[in-house]
Design an enzyme around this catalytic site. Structure first.
Site, mmCIF file in Angstrom:
data_model
loop_
_atom_site.group_PDB
_atom_site.id
_atom_site.type_symbol
_atom_site.label_atom_id
_atom_site.label_comp_id
_atom_site.label_asym_id
_atom_site.label_seq_id
_atom_site.Cartn_x
_atom_site.Cartn_y
_atom_site.Cartn_z
ATOM 1 N N LYS A 13 0.831 -1.221 0.000
ATOM 2 C CA LYS A 13 0.000 0.000 0.000
ATOM 3 C C LYS A 13 0.861 1.265 0.000
ATOM 4 O O LYS A 13 0.662 2.159 -0.806
ATOM 5 C CB LYS A 13 -0.891 0.059 1.254
ATOM 6 C CG LYS A 13 -1.917 -1.025 1.370
ATOM 7 C CD LYS A 13 -2.858 -0.786 2.538
ATOM 8 C CE LYS A 13 -2.204 -0.764 3.899
ATOM 9 N NZ LYS A 13 -1.737 -2.082 4.377
ATOM 10 N N ARG A 88 -10.048 0.964 7.761
ATOM 11 C CA ARG A 88 -9.673 -0.413 8.079
ATOM 12 C C ARG A 88 -10.816 -1.167 8.729
ATOM 13 O O ARG A 88 -10.653 -2.343 9.070
ATOM 14 C CB ARG A 88 -8.479 -0.410 9.032
ATOM 15 C CG ARG A 88 -7.131 -0.624 8.336
ATOM 16 C CD ARG A 88 -6.061 -0.479 9.393
ATOM 17 N NE ARG A 88 -4.857 -1.188 9.150
ATOM 18 C CZ ARG A 88 -3.718 -0.599 8.738
ATOM 19 N NH1 ARG A 88 -3.687 0.679 8.454
ATOM 20 N NH2 ARG A 88 -2.629 -1.301 8.588
ATOM 21 N N ARG A 127 11.606 -5.691 5.468
ATOM 22 C CA ARG A 127 11.259 -4.273 5.385
ATOM 23 C C ARG A 127 12.042 -3.450 6.401
ATOM 24 O O ARG A 127 12.220 -3.868 7.542
ATOM 25 C CB ARG A 127 9.756 -4.158 5.661
ATOM 26 C CG ARG A 127 9.153 -2.867 5.256
ATOM 27 C CD ARG A 127 7.719 -3.045 4.913
ATOM 28 N NE ARG A 127 6.864 -3.060 6.097
ATOM 29 C CZ ARG A 127 5.547 -2.906 6.026
ATOM 30 N NH1 ARG A 127 4.955 -2.742 4.871
ATOM 31 N NH2 ARG A 127 4.822 -2.941 7.109
ATOM 32 N N ARG A 160 10.808 -1.766 11.859
ATOM 33 C CA ARG A 160 9.709 -1.274 12.704
ATOM 34 C C ARG A 160 9.389 -2.313 13.771
ATOM 35 O O ARG A 160 9.373 -3.506 13.475
ATOM 36 C CB ARG A 160 8.456 -1.099 11.842
ATOM 37 C CG ARG A 160 8.252 0.279 11.328
ATOM 38 C CD ARG A 160 7.195 0.334 10.246
ATOM 39 N NE ARG A 160 5.898 -0.258 10.575
ATOM 40 C CZ ARG A 160 4.856 -0.244 9.746
ATOM 41 N NH1 ARG A 160 4.959 0.321 8.566
ATOM 42 N NH2 ARG A 160 3.716 -0.782 10.090
ATOM 43 N N ARG A 171 -1.202 -8.774 13.163
ATOM 44 C CA ARG A 171 -1.708 -7.761 12.221
ATOM 45 C C ARG A 171 -2.462 -8.430 11.069
ATOM 46 O O ARG A 171 -3.463 -7.908 10.600
ATOM 47 C CB ARG A 171 -0.551 -6.913 11.687
ATOM 48 C CG ARG A 171 0.003 -5.972 12.755
ATOM 49 C CD ARG A 171 1.310 -5.359 12.331
ATOM 50 N NE ARG A 171 1.168 -4.440 11.225
ATOM 51 C CZ ARG A 171 2.179 -4.054 10.443
ATOM 52 N NH1 ARG A 171 3.393 -4.522 10.647
ATOM 53 N NH2 ARG A 171 1.974 -3.199 9.473
HETATM 54 P P1 AMP Z 1 0.276 0.678 8.745
HETATM 55 O O1 AMP Z 1 1.550 1.430 8.658
HETATM 56 O O2 AMP Z 1 -0.778 1.229 7.819
HETATM 57 O O3 AMP Z 1 0.452 -0.804 8.578
HETATM 58 O O4 AMP Z 1 -0.307 0.924 10.226
HETATM 59 C C1 AMP Z 1 0.424 0.527 11.362
HETATM 60 C C2 AMP Z 1 -0.526 0.327 12.543
HETATM 61 O O5 AMP Z 1 -1.195 1.562 12.851
HETATM 62 C C3 AMP Z 1 -1.640 -0.683 12.307
HETATM 63 O O6 AMP Z 1 -1.208 -2.021 12.521
HETATM 64 C C4 AMP Z 1 -2.682 -0.218 13.324
HETATM 65 O O7 AMP Z 1 -2.308 -0.615 14.642
HETATM 66 C C5 AMP Z 1 -2.544 1.302 13.260
HETATM 67 N N1 AMP Z 1 -3.465 1.865 12.230
HETATM 68 C C6 AMP Z 1 -3.132 2.417 11.033
HETATM 69 N N2 AMP Z 1 -4.220 2.797 10.367
HETATM 70 C C7 AMP Z 1 -5.286 2.471 11.141
HETATM 71 C C8 AMP Z 1 -6.700 2.565 10.991
HETATM 72 N N3 AMP Z 1 -7.253 3.072 9.872
HETATM 73 N N4 AMP Z 1 -7.473 2.153 12.011
HETATM 74 C C9 AMP Z 1 -6.947 1.647 13.142
HETATM 75 N N5 AMP Z 1 -5.629 1.479 13.340
HETATM 76 C C10 AMP Z 1 -4.796 1.885 12.355
#
Ligand code: AMP
Length: 216
Positions: A13, A88, A127, A160, A171
């Site tokens: 993404k 999400r 990553r 990370r 996740r």
């Molecule tokens: P990402 O970098 O998009 O994978 O986001 C990292 C983490 O941030 C996710 O595993 C969630 O814990 C939190 N997060 C990101 N976007 C959302 C969302 N739209 N709703 C809830 N938690 C989010």
């Protein structure tokens, strides 16, 4: 163009959003990046979001919706945006739909990047991210020029916390439970376009541009 990008963690993404944002000249809004920025700066939002993120869980809808609303109200979003990692949950998708409708606007497309869980686990383990500026790398596919040093700002490149194997598993479970239902949701609204995220970055971008009808 107003686009949401969906897909499991590690489906690509962020990478595709970065490409699209350059091509379309619209802001790239990543809720994950906003949370990480706030955690790093130890803000109130960061403190609230931290425990959920470290456990591979979703940050509660209300908190997430509030930061997205604030960001979308900024004037640079008027001509379009790429929302990466939001919505999400179905509740977040409904929130976004209502918010846009109240602002005489609507989504153009929901882009879904498909990738198999096993490939995702392999991909995420390689990553890396810059500690300072957040630039993304991959030890095989997008290596830094000098080992563990960010090409952009020269700071250290690290893994990370939530990319550690146990958290990635959680996740993925969270993704299948809470986020995958959005595929049906946006399909029913006639907004869904799918791309195969298992090919290389360039191949995926080509397909993304094709399904979005962008001539480049
Ligand atoms: P990402 O970098 O998009 O994978 O986001 C990292 C983490 O941030 C996710 O595993 C969630 O814990 C939190 N997060 C990101 N976007 C959302 C969302 N739209 N709703 C809830 N938690 C989010």
């Amino acid at each position: 163009m107003k686009i949401v990008i969906m897909g499991a963690p590690g489906a690509g993404k962020g990478t595709q959003a970065t490409k699209l944002t350059e091509i379309l000249a619209v802001p790239h809004i990543s809720t994950g990046d906003i949370f990480r920025y706030n955690i790093k700066n130890n803000t109130e939002l960061g403190q609230k979001a931290n425990e959920y993120i470290h456990q591979g869980q979703l940050v509660p809808d209300g908190l997430t919706e509030e930061i997205v609303k604030d960001r979308l109200l900024k004037s640079d979003c008027e001509k379009g945006f790429i929302l990466d990692g939001f919505p999400r949950t179905i509740a977040q998708a409904k929130f976004l739909g209502n918010f846009l409708q109240n602002n005489q606007s609507k989504l153009d497309k929901a882009l879904n990047i498909l990738a198999d869980d096993e490939l995702i686990i392999r991909r995420i383990s390689g990553r890396r991210v810059c500690k300072k500026c957040g630039a993304g790398y991959h030890i095989e596919h997008i290596p830094t020029l000098a080992e563990n040093i960010c090409d952009v700002c020269g700071d250290e490149v690290i893994q990370r916390d939530d990319d550690m194997p146990e958290t990635v598993k959680k996740r993925l479970e969270t993704y299948h439970r809470n986020t995958e239902p959005l595929v049906t949701y946006y399909s029913q609204q006639g907004l869904l376009v799918n791309v195969n995220g298992e090919q290389g970055i360039e191949g995926t971008t080509k397909q993304v541009l094709k399904v979005l009808g962008i001539d480049k």
